[in-house]
Design a protein around this motif. Structure first.
Motif, PDB file in Angstrom:
ATOM      1  N   HIS A  58       3.236  18.744  48.856  1.00  0.00           N
ATOM      2  CA  HIS A  58       1.918  18.822  49.620  1.00  0.00           C
ATOM      3  C   HIS A  58       0.716  19.187  48.555  1.00  0.00           C
ATOM      4  O   HIS A  58       0.820  20.139  47.542  1.00  0.00           O
ATOM      5  N   GLY A  59      -0.365  18.510  48.739  1.00  0.00           N
ATOM      6  CA  GLY A  59      -1.626  18.829  48.034  1.00  0.00           C
ATOM      7  C   GLY A  59      -1.692  17.988  46.481  1.00  0.00           C
ATOM      8  O   GLY A  59      -2.677  18.081  45.951  1.00  0.00           O
ATOM      9  N   ILE A  60      -0.677  17.429  46.137  1.00  0.00           N
ATOM     10  CA  ILE A  60      -0.778  16.491  44.884  1.00  0.00           C
ATOM     11  C   ILE A  60      -0.990  14.932  45.318  1.00  0.00           C
ATOM     12  O   ILE A  60      -0.029  14.639  45.859  1.00  0.00           O
ATOM     13  N   ALA A  61      -1.877  14.466  44.755  1.00  0.00           N
ATOM     14  CA  ALA A  61      -2.199  13.125  44.842  1.00  0.00           C
ATOM     15  C   ALA A  61      -1.171  12.263  44.270  1.00  0.00           C
ATOM     16  O   ALA A  61      -0.561  12.506  43.036  1.00  0.00           O
ATOM     17  N   PRO A  62      -0.827  10.886  44.874  1.00  0.00           N
ATOM     18  CA  PRO A  62       0.255   9.972  44.286  1.00  0.00           C
ATOM     19  C   PRO A  62      -0.054   9.756  42.810  1.00  0.00           C
ATOM     20  O   PRO A  62       0.847   9.549  42.113  1.00  0.00           O
ATOM     21  N   GLN A  63      -1.521   9.303  42.675  1.00  0.00           N
ATOM     22  CA  GLN A  63      -1.772   8.950  41.205  1.00  0.00           C
ATOM     23  C   GLN A  63      -1.502   9.941  40.140  1.00  0.00           C
ATOM     24  O   GLN A  63      -0.971   9.738  39.096  1.00  0.00           O
ATOM     25  N   ARG A  64      -1.822  11.443  40.660  1.00  0.00           N
ATOM     26  CA  ARG A  64      -1.661  12.261  39.695  1.00  0.00           C
ATOM     27  C   ARG A  64       0.000  12.520  39.553  1.00  0.00           C
ATOM     28  O   ARG A  64       0.723  12.820  38.470  1.00  0.00           O
ATOM     29  N   MET A  65       0.600  12.397  40.624  1.00  0.00           N
ATOM     30  CA  MET A  65       2.236  12.618  40.629  1.00  0.00           C
ATOM     31  C   MET A  65       2.740  11.561  39.664  1.00  0.00           C
ATOM     32  O   MET A  65       3.846  11.699  39.000  1.00  0.00           O
ATOM     33  N   GLY A  66       2.254  10.347  39.772  1.00  0.00           N
ATOM     34  CA  GLY A  66       2.791   9.130  38.910  1.00  0.00           C
ATOM     35  C   GLY A  66       2.646   9.419  37.517  1.00  0.00           C
ATOM     36  O   GLY A  66       3.472   9.318  36.662  1.00  0.00           O
ATOM     37  N   VAL A  67       1.597  10.169  37.094  1.00  0.00           N
ATOM     38  CA  VAL A  67       1.212  10.601  35.791  1.00  0.00           C
ATOM     39  C   VAL A  67       2.220  11.788  35.354  1.00  0.00           C
ATOM     40  O   VAL A  67       2.914  11.323  34.069  1.00  0.00           O
ATOM     41  N   TYR A  68       2.568  12.693  36.122  1.00  0.00           N
ATOM     42  CA  TYR A  68       3.453  13.666  35.691  1.00  0.00           C
ATOM     43  C   TYR A  68       4.882  12.825  35.715  1.00  0.00           C
ATOM     44  O   TYR A  68       5.849  13.377  34.706  1.00  0.00           O
ATOM     45  N   ARG A  69       5.290  12.092  36.497  1.00  0.00           N
ATOM     46  CA  ARG A  69       6.287  11.334  36.549  1.00  0.00           C
ATOM     47  C   ARG A  69       6.734  10.622  35.224  1.00  0.00           C
ATOM     48  O   ARG A  69       7.918  10.569  34.479  1.00  0.00           O
ATOM     49  N   GLU A  70       5.668   9.728  34.922  1.00  0.00           N
ATOM     50  CA  GLU A  70       5.780   9.116  33.795  1.00  0.00           C
ATOM     51  C   GLU A  70       5.899   9.646  32.490  1.00  0.00           C
ATOM     52  O   GLU A  70       6.454   9.422  31.504  1.00  0.00           O
ATOM     53  N   LEU A  71       5.203  10.817  32.205  1.00  0.00           N
ATOM     54  CA  LEU A  71       5.150  11.732  31.158  1.00  0.00           C
ATOM     55  C   LEU A  71       6.513  12.423  30.994  1.00  0.00           C
ATOM     56  O   LEU A  71       6.841  12.489  29.821  1.00  0.00           O
ATOM     57  N   PHE A  72       7.011  13.126  32.141  1.00  0.00           N
ATOM     58  CA  PHE A  72       8.221  13.894  31.788  1.00  0.00           C
ATOM     59  C   PHE A  72       9.458  12.649  31.535  1.00  0.00           C
ATOM     60  O   PHE A  72      10.297  12.856  30.604  1.00  0.00           O
ATOM     61  N   PHE A  73       9.477  11.602  32.316  1.00  0.00           N
ATOM     62  CA  PHE A  73      10.468  10.490  31.816  1.00  0.00           C
ATOM     63  C   PHE A  73      10.309   9.909  30.155  1.00  0.00           C
ATOM     64  O   PHE A  73      11.453   9.988  29.751  1.00  0.00           O
ATOM     65  N   ASN A  74       9.116   9.712  29.795  1.00  0.00           N
ATOM     66  CA  ASN A  74       9.008   9.169  28.586  1.00  0.00           C
ATOM     67  C   ASN A  74       9.474  10.105  27.655  1.00  0.00           C
ATOM     68  O   ASN A  74       9.935   9.785  26.454  1.00  0.00           O
ATOM     69  N   ASN A  75       8.886  11.606  27.869  1.00  0.00           N
ATOM     70  CA  ASN A  75       9.551  12.593  26.808  1.00  0.00           C
ATOM     71  C   ASN A  75      10.992  12.567  26.914  1.00  0.00           C
ATOM     72  O   ASN A  75      11.696  12.680  25.588  1.00  0.00           O
TER      73      ASN A  75
END
Length: 252
Positions: free
Chosen positions: A23-40
């Motif tokens: 709740h409260g987190i836009a899909p685009q921003r969540m996509g950035v978080y997901r990509e960052l963590f997965f890439n690390n």
């Protein structure tokens, strides 16, 4: 909902793209978080297991990484810790249909290289200098396996595996290795005969042991060996391993 619950939901949503955004987190921003963590995480695994990675096509390897990222509960966020977690993930899952029989041993070997490369020097040990080596001081000192050395046993020639060499069957008898950091701080390995591997294993399990005690333990393990030959053989191996910094003197 408590802050701890919010954190748990956020982490789960990062690991699993199929879940809705918190709740409260836009899909685009969540996509950035997901990509960052997965890439690390992927970068850590790729760096730790280069040979294993080279045996897979890109899509197949990415699928393995995604499964690890999604399903495995990592307890250690550090580089060496994530490599160990990936090894645990491979060990715990069901064997895949197309999985090579040497996969776990190769993964363990590459993880062990990383462990040796990053091992911290311990303050209670010291290498034998040239004078001590010339005087065979290792025959009187309290001995131990260096903190940057490990002994391992495998059923495949893991050091030779590559895209061009992928054995289907294990060796008739196990092969033994000692991985250690050499004087240039590079990871090296020695192939060992069974008795030398046993000797180093006894040292590893009995840190601070002296030569006489070590000899007694080896005599108990090899009662049919000639006593004089065993004494000379152990002294010779200790000297060779002390020169390489694999066997060290324990100061406490």
């Amino acid at each position: 909902m408590s802050f701890k619950d919010i954190q748990a939901d956020f982490i789960e949503a990062i690991r699993r793209p199929d879940l809705p955004c918190p709740h409260g987190i836009a899909p685009q921003r969540m996509g950035v978080y997901r990509e960052l963590f997965f890439n690390n995480v992927s970068g850590f695994v790729n760096s730790g297991f280069p040979v294993l990675k080279s045996l897979y096509g890109e899509a197949q390897w990415q699928a393995q990484l995604r499964q690890f990222f999604t399903e495995h509960d990592c307890q250690n966020p550090l580089f060496i810790g994530i490599a160990g977690e990936f090894l645990a993930f491979l060990s715990a899952r069901e064997r895949q249909v197309d999985e090579p029989p040497f996969l776990l041993e190769l993964a363990h070997y590459e993880w062990l290289e990383l462990v040796v490369a990053t091992a911290m020097e311990q303050g209670d040990e010291a290498a034998f200098d040239d004078t001590a080596l010339a005087q065979q001081a290792y025959l009187d000192a309290r001995l131990g396996l260096a903190s940057h050395a490990r002994v391992a046993q495998y059923h495949f020639e893991v050091e030779k595996i590559s895209p061009q060499y992928q054995p289907d069957t294990p060796l008739p008898s196990p092969c033994y290795f000692c991985l250690y950091r050499d004087s240039d701080d590079e990871v090296s390995f020695l192939k060992l005969n069974p008795m030398t591997a046993q000797l180093l294993a006894v040292l590893e399990a009995n840190t601070g042991i002296k030569y006489i005690e070590l000899l007694q333990k080896m005599q108990a393990l090899y009662p049919n060996f000639d006593g004089q030959q065993l004494r000379e053989g152990i002294a010779q191996v200790l000297g060779q391993m002390a020169v390489r910094g694999v066997v060290v003197q324990k100061l406490q």
